[in-house]
Design a protein around this motif. Structure first.
Motif, PDB file in Angstrom:
ATOM      1  N   ASP A 113      50.285  35.054  53.308  1.00 36.75           N
ATOM      2  CA  ASP A 113      49.099  35.695  53.886  1.00 36.75           C
ATOM      3  C   ASP A 113      47.904  35.143  53.104  1.00 36.75           C
ATOM      4  O   ASP A 113      48.071  34.541  52.050  1.00 36.75           O
ATOM      5  CB  ASP A 113      49.217  37.218  53.660  1.00 36.75           C
ATOM      6  N   PHE A 114      46.699  35.305  53.654  1.00 41.04           N
ATOM      7  CA  PHE A 114      45.498  34.982  52.875  1.00 41.04           C
ATOM      8  C   PHE A 114      45.475  35.813  51.588  1.00 41.04           C
ATOM      9  O   PHE A 114      45.019  35.365  50.552  1.00 41.04           O
ATOM     10  CB  PHE A 114      44.238  35.348  53.664  1.00 41.04           C
ATOM     11  N   LEU A 115      45.956  37.052  51.729  1.00 38.52           N
ATOM     12  CA  LEU A 115      45.886  37.986  50.608  1.00 38.52           C
ATOM     13  C   LEU A 115      47.271  38.404  50.172  1.00 38.52           C
ATOM     14  O   LEU A 115      48.165  38.614  50.980  1.00 38.52           O
ATOM     15  CB  LEU A 115      45.090  39.237  51.016  1.00 38.52           C
ATOM     16  N   ARG A 116      47.457  38.517  48.878  1.00 38.04           N
ATOM     17  CA  ARG A 116      48.666  39.079  48.327  1.00 38.04           C
ATOM     18  C   ARG A 116      48.267  40.381  47.653  1.00 38.04           C
ATOM     19  O   ARG A 116      47.095  40.622  47.406  1.00 38.04           O
ATOM     20  CB  ARG A 116      49.307  38.121  47.329  1.00 38.04           C
ATOM     21  N   ARG A 117      49.253  41.196  47.364  1.00 35.22           N
ATOM     22  CA  ARG A 117      48.886  42.415  46.660  1.00 35.22           C
ATOM     23  C   ARG A 117      49.416  42.329  45.230  1.00 35.22           C
ATOM     24  O   ARG A 117      50.482  41.770  44.975  1.00 35.22           O
ATOM     25  CB  ARG A 117      49.381  43.669  47.389  1.00 35.22           C
ATOM     26  N   ASP A 118      48.615  42.840  44.323  1.00 37.54           N
ATOM     27  CA  ASP A 118      49.019  42.893  42.936  1.00 37.54           C
ATOM     28  C   ASP A 118      49.864  44.159  42.788  1.00 37.54           C
ATOM     29  O   ASP A 118      49.357  45.274  42.925  1.00 37.54           O
ATOM     30  CB  ASP A 118      47.753  42.954  42.068  1.00 37.54           C
ATOM     31  N   ALA A 119      51.156  43.969  42.537  1.00 35.40           N
ATOM     32  CA  ALA A 119      52.061  45.125  42.509  1.00 35.40           C
ATOM     33  C   ALA A 119      51.746  46.060  41.336  1.00 35.40           C
ATOM     34  O   ALA A 119      52.159  47.212  41.321  1.00 35.40           O
ATOM     35  CB  ALA A 119      53.510  44.659  42.430  1.00 35.40           C
ATOM     36  N   GLU A 120      50.993  45.562  40.363  1.00 37.04           N
ATOM     37  CA  GLU A 120      50.597  46.401  39.227  1.00 37.04           C
ATOM     38  C   GLU A 120      49.499  47.383  39.620  1.00 37.04           C
ATOM     39  O   GLU A 120      49.484  48.526  39.200  1.00 37.04           O
ATOM     40  CB  GLU A 120      50.064  45.505  38.093  1.00 37.04           C
ATOM     41  N   THR A 121      48.550  46.872  40.423  1.00 36.49           N
ATOM     42  CA  THR A 121      47.346  47.667  40.705  1.00 36.49           C
ATOM     43  C   THR A 121      47.206  48.042  42.186  1.00 36.49           C
ATOM     44  O   THR A 121      46.313  48.789  42.535  1.00 36.49           O
ATOM     45  CB  THR A 121      46.093  46.857  40.326  1.00 36.49           C
ATOM     46  N   TYR A 122      48.058  47.500  43.052  1.00 36.20           N
ATOM     47  CA  TYR A 122      47.975  47.694  44.506  1.00 36.20           C
ATOM     48  C   TYR A 122      46.671  47.119  45.076  1.00 36.20           C
ATOM     49  O   TYR A 122      46.245  47.500  46.150  1.00 36.20           O
ATOM     50  CB  TYR A 122      48.073  49.171  44.892  1.00 36.20           C
ATOM     51  N   SER A 123      46.010  46.238  44.332  1.00 38.43           N
ATOM     52  CA  SER A 123      44.743  45.710  44.845  1.00 38.43           C
ATOM     53  C   SER A 123      44.957  44.325  45.452  1.00 38.43           C
ATOM     54  O   SER A 123      45.891  43.614  45.100  1.00 38.43           O
ATOM     55  CB  SER A 123      43.684  45.676  43.740  1.00 38.43           C
ATOM     56  N   PRO A 124      44.083  43.949  46.407  1.00 40.94           N
ATOM     57  CA  PRO A 124      44.230  42.651  47.064  1.00 40.94           C
ATOM     58  C   PRO A 124      43.800  41.511  46.151  1.00 40.94           C
ATOM     59  O   PRO A 124      42.914  41.672  45.312  1.00 40.94           O
ATOM     60  CB  PRO A 124      43.296  42.755  48.267  1.00 40.94           C
ATOM     61  N   ASP A 125      44.435  40.367  46.354  1.00 44.73           N
ATOM     62  CA  ASP A 125      44.200  39.211  45.506  1.00 44.73           C
ATOM     63  C   ASP A 125      44.299  37.988  46.418  1.00 44.73           C
ATOM     64  O   ASP A 125      45.074  37.975  47.360  1.00 44.73           O
ATOM     65  CB  ASP A 125      45.328  39.205  44.446  1.00 44.73           C
ATOM     66  N   PHE A 126      43.525  36.951  46.133  1.00 44.38           N
ATOM     67  CA  PHE A 126      43.558  35.720  46.920  1.00 44.38           C
ATOM     68  C   PHE A 126      44.910  35.046  46.699  1.00 44.38           C
ATOM     69  O   PHE A 126      45.334  34.857  45.562  1.00 44.38           O
ATOM     70  CB  PHE A 126      42.424  34.822  46.448  1.00 44.38           C
ATOM     71  N   SER A 127      45.600  34.682  47.782  1.00 46.88           N
ATOM     72  CA  SER A 127      46.983  34.230  47.600  1.00 46.88           C
ATOM     73  C   SER A 127      47.136  32.735  47.375  1.00 46.88           C
ATOM     74  O   SER A 127      48.198  32.268  47.015  1.00 46.88           O
ATOM     75  CB  SER A 127      47.817  34.644  48.818  1.00 46.88           C
ATOM     76  N   ILE A 128      46.069  31.970  47.587  1.00 45.03           N
ATOM     77  CA  ILE A 128      46.224  30.520  47.618  1.00 45.03           C
ATOM     78  C   ILE A 128      46.229  29.891  46.228  1.00 45.03           C
ATOM     79  O   ILE A 128      47.049  29.045  45.915  1.00 45.03           O
ATOM     80  CB  ILE A 128      45.116  29.885  48.480  1.00 45.03           C
ATOM     81  N   SER A 129      45.285  30.303  45.400  1.00 48.30           N
ATOM     82  CA  SER A 129      45.267  29.739  44.053  1.00 48.30           C
ATOM     83  C   SER A 129      45.024  30.866  43.074  1.00 48.30           C
ATOM     84  O   SER A 129      44.537  31.927  43.424  1.00 48.30           O
ATOM     85  CB  SER A 129      44.179  28.675  43.907  1.00 48.30           C
ATOM     86  N   LYS A 130      45.414  30.636  41.858  1.00 49.60           N
ATOM     87  CA  LYS A 130      45.095  31.658  40.867  1.00 49.60           C
ATOM     88  C   LYS A 130      44.619  30.994  39.587  1.00 49.60           C
ATOM     89  O   LYS A 130      44.956  29.853  39.295  1.00 49.60           O
ATOM     90  CB  LYS A 130      46.282  32.574  40.611  1.00 49.60           C
TER      91      LYS A 130
END
Ligand SMILES: [Zn+2]
Length: 653
Positions: A113-130
């Protein structure tokens, strides 16, 4: 060397500058050229040329081919073939282009997806690069200085075919394919979707205004109020990246001056002074942010005078990384960006150059937005043909994303059932047809420049559908008791700010993803494995029964089980369920960010009026070939295997 470039960076959006800062500070000690590919510039004897037109829809293409306005597509269809191309699940550009590049399913390449979720915080995160921040920060005299290098990584796993064919002795040139940042160390690459702006974001524009503007609906918008003096003079600043030499986060800035002028307004930005008429775009303007002594960081912007005096309004594009002095490598070899700029002039470098939000928020007009997009298209065309004319790669891949962006923003011009359709003018009604004709023009040029023994594949990553209704899946989950709000709350803001995780079993985030609040995986997970299976089965049955409106329209066609379609679960980011919406419906913007507003379904009155993040069978892409492949190519992920095999065979001949 690791295929991912290592260099300085840090996690928060404004800290990209630290990368640039340190790069400059250490006088380019990193020699990225070591990562670059071969330097053999001899002519290629035969080429596989792959051109992508993001979001080109088979039905629209067929319709306009039948009308005779896409003569080059018709010609190519007659040479080899044309048919719909099955897309990825979900049919989103980063997912589909990653399957294109690697030949793998999302379970293997890890982009869901464009967005992944941070399982620690349940907040959205950009999924392509980090970005991984430098671990050691030296705090000295109140200054924060990164000590070791951080890292920017492409989250896509697996090996792209352009890298594989180089291992077989061929050369690859790849121009602006989505999810190619940081650039792969091949013969020649210009990175695409994923390249940030100078602030480290995916595109933050600034609107300078003397009028009240409704609070921006997105973090990609900065609104700055301006106050003219008696003679109309305005003195303000353009804020750049965060100053790395301060403990308190404070941005670097550069002066921006505005005065009334005969044409409209006189603008001084950086060392450039220019006049603009209302609605007019500037050329690229270089802006410089001074860091310390002779050290500075540069970016490039384009400016549009949205409204003139006495109440001027000015739009400044996201601050693109300067291709002539990139603070992070955006090309392979790293000096290729500057070389290219010396031949074709300054160009956009940000991965997603069309700030769709500015049009969605009515901060610029349809006409100005389309003019901006046309400039981007011309720049990509110049990049692509510069590479094609060089003729020194056996594999040439280029993607044009403008077909997708125009379709998103102007579907309201062809969909009579969209709420904005009655307001659309001739320009808006003809915009998608226009961009298909532009694509046809580019294709004509490619075909003209092809040699007899070159092969051509033209594809899109998905098609298009109307987007009339915004679906608040989290509202539905609240109403059905899967998602529980904190006591006394009726709705939740983004990132599930008002959710009681100790009682919640499922949540939606991103454009298609649905997750179970699993014990041991989510920070506050409560659902054990056997129960998770039961909840998934219940959701898979109940959600497709959701009907809406007087005519009882079905909202969701199908739910897909992540355990089945994402075997392998690379990155561990796979959603538990993937929502396949019916055409006309799509996840609301609120849902993508993890909010649960009051209504479960709302009319989509935004200009972003077409979409494809629905059930994949409803939005296939296109495939045109100049030849008849021995094995049929029916799925986007099959192109990689064809390319690997073709180049191998060409080498052995
Ligand atoms: Zn799209």
């Amino acid at each position: 060397m690791n295929k991912q470039f290592r260099h300085d960076a840090s996690s928060k959006q404004f800290k990209l500058l630290q990368a640039g800062f340190k790069l400059i500070l250490i006088a380019l000690l990193f020699t990225f050229t070591a990562c670059g590919g071969k330097t053999d510039n001899s002519p290629a004897e035969s080429r596989l040329i792959i051109v992508g037109f993001d979001g080109m829809d088979p039905n629209l293409a067929q319709q306009w081919m039948d009308e005779g306005v896409l003569p080059n597509f018709s010609k190519l269809a007659n040479m080899g073939g044309f048919h719909p191309l099955a897309t990825s699940n979900p049919p989103q550009s980063p997912v589909a282009w990653s399957s294109f590049a690697t030949g793998d399913s999302p379970g293997k390449h890890g982009i869901y997806d464009f967005l992944r979720r941070d399982a620690e915080t349940y907040s959205p995160d950009f999924s392509i690069s980090k970005t991984i921040p430098p671990e050691n920060i030296l705090n000295l005299f109140g200054l924060n200085l990164p000590l070791d290098e951080g890292q920017i990584i492409n989250r896509r796993q697996g090996s792209p075919f352009w890298t594989d064919v180089e291992a077989q002795g061929a050369r690859s040139t790849v121009i602006r394919v989505p999810v190619s940042y940081p650039p792969d160390p091949i013969h020649r690459m210009m990175a695409g979707m994923g390249v940030p702006d100078l602030l480290g974001t995916q595109g933050t524009y600034t609107l300078y205004t003397t009028r009240p503007v409704a609070a921006a609906g997105s973090s990609s918008t900065r609104v700055v109020r301006m106050r003219p003096n008696r003679s109309g003079h305005i003195s303000t600043t353009l804020e750049g990246p965060i100053d790395p030499l301060r403990e308190e986060p404070k941005p670097l800035s550069t002066p921006l001056l505005l005065d009334p002028a005969g044409k409209g307004a006189k603008i001084q930005l950086g060392d450039k002074s220019f006049e603009l008429a209302v609605g007019e775009w500037s050329e690229w303007v270089r802006v410089e942010f001074d860091v310390l002594g002779p050290i500075s960081v540069t970016g490039i912007v384009r400016v549009n005078l949205v409204a003139g005096y006495p109440r001027p309004q000015l739009y400044v594009s996201p601050i693109n990384i300067d291709p002539e002095a990139p603070v992070v490598p955006i090309s392979s070899p790293p000096e290729y960006a500057a070389e290219l700029a010396s031949r074709i002039g300054l160009f956009h470098t940000i991965g997603m150059p069309e700030e769709t939000w500015s049009l969605n928020e009515n901060h610029i007009s349809d006409k100005a937005w389309l003019e901006m997009l046309k400039t981007n298209l011309d720049e990509r065309e110049a990049m692509f043909f510069d590479a094609m004319d060089k003729n020194d790669s056996e594999l040439l891949v280029g993607v044009f994303v403008q077909t997708d962006r125009v379709s998103h923003m102007f579907y309201r011009g062809i969909d009579e059932l969209h709420p904005l359709y009655p307001e659309t003018d001739e320009l808006a009604r003809g915009a998608i047809r226009w961009i298909y004709i532009e694509a046809d023009r580019i294709l004509g040029k490619v075909m003209e420049k092809m040699a007899d023994n070159d092969q051509l594949i033209v594809l899109s990553d998905h098609g298009f559908a109307p987007f009339r209704w915004s679906v608040n899946v989290n509202r539905w989950l609240v109403d059905k008791g899967y998602l529980v709000l904190n006591s006394g709350k009726q709705e939740s803001n983004i990132a599930f700010s008002d959710v009681d995780w100790s009682k919640s079993t499922a949540y939606a985030l991103g454009l298609n993803g649905l997750y179970i609040n699993r014990k041991g995986r989510e920070a506050q997970g409560i659902v054990e494995d056997p129960e998770a299976r039961v909840i998934k089965a219940r959701l898979s049955k109940e959600l497709p029964q959701w009907v809406f409106g007087d005519d009882q329209q079905s909202v969701i066609r199908q739910l897909f089980d992540g355990d089945v379609i994402y075997a392998g679960n690379a990155n561990g980011d796979a959603p538990d369920l993937v929502i396949g919406y019916e055409p006309g419906f799509r996840a609301s913007w609120q849902t993508t960010l993890g909010a649960a507003p009051k209504e479960s379904i709302e009319a989509n009155a935004k200009k972003w009026s077409g979409d494809h993040c629905i059930t994949p069978e409803a939005v296939p892409g296109v495939l045109f070939t100049s030849f008849k492949p021995e094995q049929p190519i029916s799925q986007i992920a099959q192109i990689a295997a064809y390319a690997r095999e073709h180049v191998k065979r060409a080498k052995s001949e």
